[in-house]
Design an enzyme around this catalytic site. Sequence first.
Site, PDB file in Angstrom:
ATOM      1  N   LYS A  30       8.972 -18.397  78.109  1.00 32.52           N
ATOM      2  CA  LYS A  30       7.728 -19.099  78.420  1.00 32.52           C
ATOM      3  C   LYS A  30       6.561 -18.506  77.644  1.00 32.52           C
ATOM      4  O   LYS A  30       5.773 -19.227  77.008  1.00 32.52           O
ATOM      5  CB  LYS A  30       7.461 -19.033  79.918  1.00 32.52           C
ATOM      6  CG  LYS A  30       6.317 -19.918  80.394  1.00 32.52           C
ATOM      7  CD  LYS A  30       6.240 -19.911  81.916  1.00 32.52           C
ATOM      8  CE  LYS A  30       7.497 -20.501  82.519  1.00 32.52           C
ATOM      9  NZ  LYS A  30       7.473 -20.449  84.001  1.00 32.52           N
ATOM     10  N   ARG A  99       3.076 -16.511  86.477  1.00 31.93           N
ATOM     11  CA  ARG A  99       4.362 -17.203  86.382  1.00 31.93           C
ATOM     12  C   ARG A  99       5.402 -16.332  85.682  1.00 31.93           C
ATOM     13  O   ARG A  99       5.087 -15.591  84.755  1.00 31.93           O
ATOM     14  CB  ARG A  99       4.203 -18.520  85.617  1.00 31.93           C
ATOM     15  CG  ARG A  99       3.092 -19.408  86.147  1.00 31.93           C
ATOM     16  CD  ARG A  99       2.930 -20.671  85.330  1.00 31.93           C
ATOM     17  NE  ARG A  99       3.982 -21.638  85.605  1.00 31.93           N
ATOM     18  CZ  ARG A  99       4.157 -22.760  84.902  1.00 31.93           C
ATOM     19  NH1 ARG A  99       3.360 -23.019  83.870  1.00 31.93           N
ATOM     20  NH2 ARG A  99       5.114 -23.601  85.217  1.00 31.93           N
ATOM     21  N   GLY A 108      13.317 -22.459  88.256  1.00 31.68           N
ATOM     22  CA  GLY A 108      13.242 -22.374  89.709  1.00 31.68           C
ATOM     23  C   GLY A 108      13.869 -21.142  90.316  1.00 31.68           C
ATOM     24  O   GLY A 108      13.847 -20.963  91.536  1.00 31.68           O
ATOM     25  N   MET A 110      13.015 -17.884  89.697  1.00 30.32           N
ATOM     26  CA  MET A 110      12.076 -16.784  89.943  1.00 30.32           C
ATOM     27  C   MET A 110      10.732 -17.348  90.382  1.00 30.32           C
ATOM     28  O   MET A 110      10.587 -18.551  90.555  1.00 30.32           O
ATOM     29  CB  MET A 110      11.962 -15.901  88.694  1.00 30.32           C
ATOM     30  CG  MET A 110      13.254 -15.139  88.398  1.00 30.32           C
ATOM     31  SD  MET A 110      13.111 -14.020  86.998  1.00 30.32           S
ATOM     32  CE  MET A 110      12.862 -15.181  85.654  1.00 30.32           C
ATOM     33  N   ARG A 343       9.905 -25.651  76.053  1.00 35.00           N
ATOM     34  CA  ARG A 343      11.135 -24.888  75.819  1.00 35.00           C
ATOM     35  C   ARG A 343      12.188 -25.853  75.288  1.00 35.00           C
ATOM     36  O   ARG A 343      12.069 -27.071  75.458  1.00 35.00           O
ATOM     37  CB  ARG A 343      11.626 -24.240  77.119  1.00 35.00           C
ATOM     38  CG  ARG A 343      11.931 -25.226  78.227  1.00 35.00           C
ATOM     39  CD  ARG A 343      12.144 -24.527  79.552  1.00 35.00           C
ATOM     40  NE  ARG A 343      12.261 -25.488  80.647  1.00 35.00           N
ATOM     41  CZ  ARG A 343      12.095 -25.191  81.919  1.00 35.00           C
ATOM     42  NH1 ARG A 343      11.807 -23.947  82.279  1.00 35.00           N
ATOM     43  NH2 ARG A 343      12.220 -26.101  82.863  1.00 35.00           N
ATOM     44  N   HIS A 459      50.804 -19.961  88.510  1.00 35.92           N
ATOM     45  CA  HIS A 459      51.759 -20.842  87.839  1.00 35.92           C
ATOM     46  C   HIS A 459      51.219 -22.270  87.782  1.00 35.92           C
ATOM     47  O   HIS A 459      51.236 -22.926  86.723  1.00 35.92           O
ATOM     48  CB  HIS A 459      53.107 -20.818  88.575  1.00 35.92           C
ATOM     49  CG  HIS A 459      54.117 -21.774  88.014  1.00 35.92           C
ATOM     50  ND1 HIS A 459      54.263 -23.058  88.486  1.00 35.92           N
ATOM     51  CD2 HIS A 459      55.015 -21.638  87.014  1.00 35.92           C
ATOM     52  CE1 HIS A 459      55.214 -23.672  87.803  1.00 35.92           C
ATOM     53  NE2 HIS A 459      55.692 -22.828  86.909  1.00 35.92           N
ATOM     54  N   SER A 790      52.141 -11.563  68.133  1.00 37.60           N
ATOM     55  CA  SER A 790      51.401 -12.540  68.912  1.00 37.60           C
ATOM     56  C   SER A 790      50.995 -11.857  70.210  1.00 37.60           C
ATOM     57  O   SER A 790      51.862 -11.407  70.963  1.00 37.60           O
ATOM     58  CB  SER A 790      52.254 -13.774  69.209  1.00 37.60           C
ATOM     59  OG  SER A 790      51.496 -14.719  69.944  1.00 37.60           O
ATOM     60  N   THR A 793      48.071 -12.168  75.963  1.00 35.12           N
ATOM     61  CA  THR A 793      46.952 -11.554  76.687  1.00 35.12           C
ATOM     62  C   THR A 793      47.001 -11.769  78.189  1.00 35.12           C
ATOM     63  O   THR A 793      46.304 -11.074  78.928  1.00 35.12           O
ATOM     64  CB  THR A 793      45.605 -12.061  76.128  1.00 35.12           C
ATOM     65  OG1 THR A 793      45.602 -13.492  76.125  1.00 35.12           O
ATOM     66  CG2 THR A 793      45.398 -11.538  74.712  1.00 35.12           C
ATOM     67  N   CYS A 858      48.601 -15.903  72.014  1.00 34.80           N
ATOM     68  CA  CYS A 858      49.153 -17.084  72.673  1.00 34.80           C
ATOM     69  C   CYS A 858      48.936 -17.077  74.179  1.00 34.80           C
ATOM     70  O   CYS A 858      49.490 -17.896  74.899  1.00 34.80           O
ATOM     71  CB  CYS A 858      50.642 -17.223  72.375  1.00 34.80           C
ATOM     72  SG  CYS A 858      51.635 -15.819  72.910  1.00 34.80           S
ATOM     73  N   TYR A 878      45.313 -16.726  63.873  1.00 31.75           N
ATOM     74  CA  TYR A 878      45.320 -17.969  64.624  1.00 31.75           C
ATOM     75  C   TYR A 878      45.222 -17.690  66.114  1.00 31.75           C
ATOM     76  O   TYR A 878      45.484 -16.573  66.579  1.00 31.75           O
ATOM     77  CB  TYR A 878      46.588 -18.787  64.333  1.00 31.75           C
ATOM     78  CG  TYR A 878      47.873 -18.186  64.853  1.00 31.75           C
ATOM     79  CD1 TYR A 878      48.312 -18.436  66.153  1.00 31.75           C
ATOM     80  CD2 TYR A 878      48.657 -17.365  64.047  1.00 31.75           C
ATOM     81  CE1 TYR A 878      49.496 -17.881  66.643  1.00 31.75           C
ATOM     82  CE2 TYR A 878      49.844 -16.813  64.519  1.00 31.75           C
ATOM     83  CZ  TYR A 878      50.250 -17.071  65.818  1.00 31.75           C
ATOM     84  OH  TYR A 878      51.405 -16.523  66.295  1.00 31.75           O
TER      85      TYR A 878
END
Length: 906
Positions: A30, A99, A108, A110, A343, A459, A790, A793, A858, A878
Site C-alpha cells: 500500500k 492503515r 481485510g 489487518m 494494487r 491410496h 528416479s 519422493t 516420479c 524431467y
Amino acid sequence: MSENKEPHVAKFVYDFTEGNKDLKDLLGGKGANLAEMTNLGLPVPPGFTITTEACKVYLDSGEEPAALRDEVSAHLDSLESRMGKKLGQADNPLLVSVRSGAKFSMPGMMDTVLNIGLSDKSVKGLADQAGDERFAWDSYRRLIQMFGKTVLGVDGELFEDALEAAKEAKKVTVDTELEAADLKKLVTKFKKIVKTEAGRDFPQDPREQMDLAIKAVFDSWNGDRAKLYRRQERIPHDLGTAVNVCSMVFGNLGPDSGTGVAFTRDPASGHQGVYGDYLQNAQGEDVVAGIRNTVPLAELEQIDKKSYDQLMQIMETLENHYKDLCDIEFTIERGQLWMLQTRVGKRTAGAAFRIATQLVDQGLIDETEALQRVTGAQLAQLMFPRFDEHAKAEQVGRGIAASPGAAVGKAVFDSYTAVKWSRSGEKVILVRRETNPDDLDGMIAAEGILTSRGGKTSHAAVVARGMGKTCVCGAEELEVDTKRRRMTVPGGHVVEEGDVISIDGSSGKVYLGEVPVVPSPVVEYFEGRMHAGANDADELVEAVHRIMAFADRKRRLRVRANADNAEDANRARRFGAQGIGLCRTEHMFLGDRRELVERLILADTDTEREEALKELLPLQKQDFVELFSAMDGLPVTVRLLDPPLHEFLPDITELSVRVALAESRKDPHENELRLLQAVHRLHEQNPMLGLRGVRLGLVIPGLFTMQVRAIAEAAAERKNAKGDPRAEIMIPLVGTVQELEIVREEADQVIAEVEAATGTELKLAIGTMIELPRAALTADQIAEAAEFFSFGTNDLTQTVWGFSRDDVEASFFTAYLEKGIFGVSPFETIDKDGVGSLVKAAAKAGRETRPDLKLGVCGEHGGDPESVHFFHEVGLDYVSCSPFRIPVARLEAGRAATQSTGSDHR
C-alpha cells in the site's frame, strides 16, 4: 521479551513523496503504491509510511524503535505544515487514517482506523470547517467504533447493536437517515461502551490516538485471521507490515461525496470495461463491509461526470504503468477525486490467463512476463469440472480435498457393485472407509471416491489423482458401514446404497442429492475436443493454448507421465507427456491374475514357481506391448514389482474365518489352509519397511527376471514391427549398490538371451529409484551400476520424516499446520531443507560418478507447482506425474525456466 536490537537503517518513516512501487519490502504494498501514484502526479492525500523494519523491531522486542516517535513527529509536523492545520486542533482539525499495508495484499486481514484526531473539542471544529454538523458527528462515532474494536479490543457487536437501536428508535433503515442529534447520542453511547468494556475512557489526545492505532496495526500482523490467511496464501510470517498515516478526505460529506472500488478489468473474466462499485455519502469501510447497497461504477458517470471521466483516465494511466489489472480505492470529497490505494488486483484463474495474453497483444508485457502472470494452481482450477455455485445443495460433511473435480453418482460401498452398476449405465460414487489395491476396478468405474479415512497421499488420493478422478478423503464425520451398505451423516440421516450424493474434490465438501455440474472446456481442449472460437469458453481455451505454447518453448525440464496402461498412456500423450516416467507393474498383477500370484507365493518347489511365472510372462509381455505402442518413440520407465507382498494376499482375518468355518464343517480346503499359513508366515508389523521392492525380487527367484524378459520381448516385438520402443527398467527400493548389481547382472543376462533369440539389438537402460535416505547418501556408489535415477519422493519423504503418509495427515497434520510447524504438507510440496537436500546431494554425487546420468522424479511432487521449480533448480532432466497434472507441470517448468527474469507476481 528479547533484547531490542534495531537494524541499521537510515530511517523508519518515509513521506509519500520519497518512495516508489519497487520498495514493497520496506514500505509494504500500500505504501509503495501510494508513493508511486504520488510520483505520477495523481491526486493522493499527503501522508507518510512507517516501514516494515519498524514493525519487525516491535514484534521481536515488544517495543517500538527508540527513534520512531521522533521520526513520526517530524513527518507529522511536515504534514501539518502542508495541510495548514494541526492534528486534532479544536478550530480547524487535521484528521488522519492509520492503515496497514504488508508486502503482499492481505485484504481485510489487518487493521485500519479512520478519522483519528477527532475528540469532544475537535468535532465541533470539524463541523464548522465542513459546514455540516451531521457529517462531523457521523465521523466521530465511526472513529470511536473503529478505535474501540481495533485498538481497545471491544466486541464490535456492541457498537453494531447500539447503532441498530438508534435506527429503530428513529424508525429508519440506513445510518445516513440519522440526524446530528441522533449521532451525538450515539457518540455518548459508544463512549460508555468503551469505558465499560475497555476499562478506560476513549482517548481525547489526538497524538495518543495515533500512537495507539499504529501499535494496533503492528499487533494485527500476528492476529489469528492474518496468520491463517498467510498460511493459506503461503506468505512468509517474518515480513511484518508497514503502517500508512494519510490525511483524511471525506466521502461522507453529502450527495456530492462518496467512495468506491474500481478495477481496470473484470477480475472475474478478464474482460475490459467499467467494473467496480460506488457508494454516495460514505466512507471506504462502508463499501467493503457491505453495510449499504452500492451502485455499479458505471452509474458514477450520471452522478458526477467530471470525477468519472478523471477516474477513467487515471485507471488507464495506472494499468499502462503497472502493465496489469489494477484494483483501486478512491474517495470523492465534494466533487474532488482522491486516490487512496492501488494494487495489482486479485483475479480468477480464467481471468489470469485471459489478461496475460491480452497484455502481450497490447505490447505491455512479453511472453516471459506472461508466464509469471499465471500459475499451475490456476491452471488446475480450470481443468476440473465444478459444481454450479448458484445451485441449492445440502452439505452433510467435509473431508480432505484430495483430487479436484465435481462428481455426482449413486453411493456404492464395494468395487464389485461399482463395476456392475457402472456397466449397466449408472454413475456411482465409491464410498469406503479407505481404499486398497483391490478397489482399483471400482475406482476406475466410479465417478468419484469418498473415504472416511486417509489423507492427500493415501491410496485413494494418489490413485484418484492419477486417473483424474474426483476424490474426498478423511471425511471423519461420516460413518461408513460397508457391511450394512450405508453411510450415516451428521444429524443421523442415513445414506443407503443407491442414494445419490455429490462430492467436491476442490473443497472437500459432501452433499446429499445431485448438484449440477459445469464442465471444463480446458480439459476438452487438452483432449483435442475443443478449439478456439468466438464464445467465452473458447476465448479461455485460446488463452490457455497460447500460454502453454510459451511455456513449452521456454522450459528445460521434460515432463513425463505416471501411467500403468495404454489408456492412461494415450491420455497422457494427448496432455503433452514426453514419455512415461513411472509404470507401476503391481497394478498389472491384480484382478484376474490374483490366483497366479497366490500360486507363485505358495509354490513349494522350483517347478511350481516356474510354472506360475511361465503363465504370468505372456500376460506381462502383452501389457508392455500395448504400453510401448502407445508411447512409441518416447521413453517408458517400467518399475519392477514394488509393493509389500501382503497386498496380493487375502486379509488375514477374513481368511482365518473362512478356514475356521470350513474346519467346523469338517470340509477344510487344502489350498486355503496353505494360503493361511503363507499369510501368517509373510505377515509383517510394518510392511512398508519390509519385504518389498528389490528385496522381493531377491527373495523370490525368477520374479524380476520374468518381468525383465517380458519387457525385453515386448520391446523386440515392437522393434521388429518397425516401432521405436524406448524401454527403461527401474529397480525399486535399492538401499545399497550390491542389491542393484545382483539384479542388474541377472537382467543383463536375460536381455542378452532375448536379443539372441529375436535377432534384435535392444538398448534397455537400467536404473533405480532413489527413495531411501541411504540410497541418496550413497548415490555415488549406486551410480556405478545405474544409468538413471528416479527420485521416489513419496517414500523418501516418509523415510526421512518417519511418517506413515496414510496415517499422519488425518491425525496431526492439521495441528502442525495451525501451529506453523509446516507451511504446507511435506507430501504436497517437497521439503526443500530435508528431503530436498538429499535429492540435491544425490543428484550431484551421482553425476560426479556418471556425468551422463539421467535424473528424474516420479513421486507426487512431480506435478506440484512449487516442487517443479525446485527440481528445475537442482538440475533434474524431467519430472513425472499423473496424466491430469501434466499440463500443470509443463506450465510450471516454463515458469521455472523464466523465473529469474519474471516478476514476483502474487
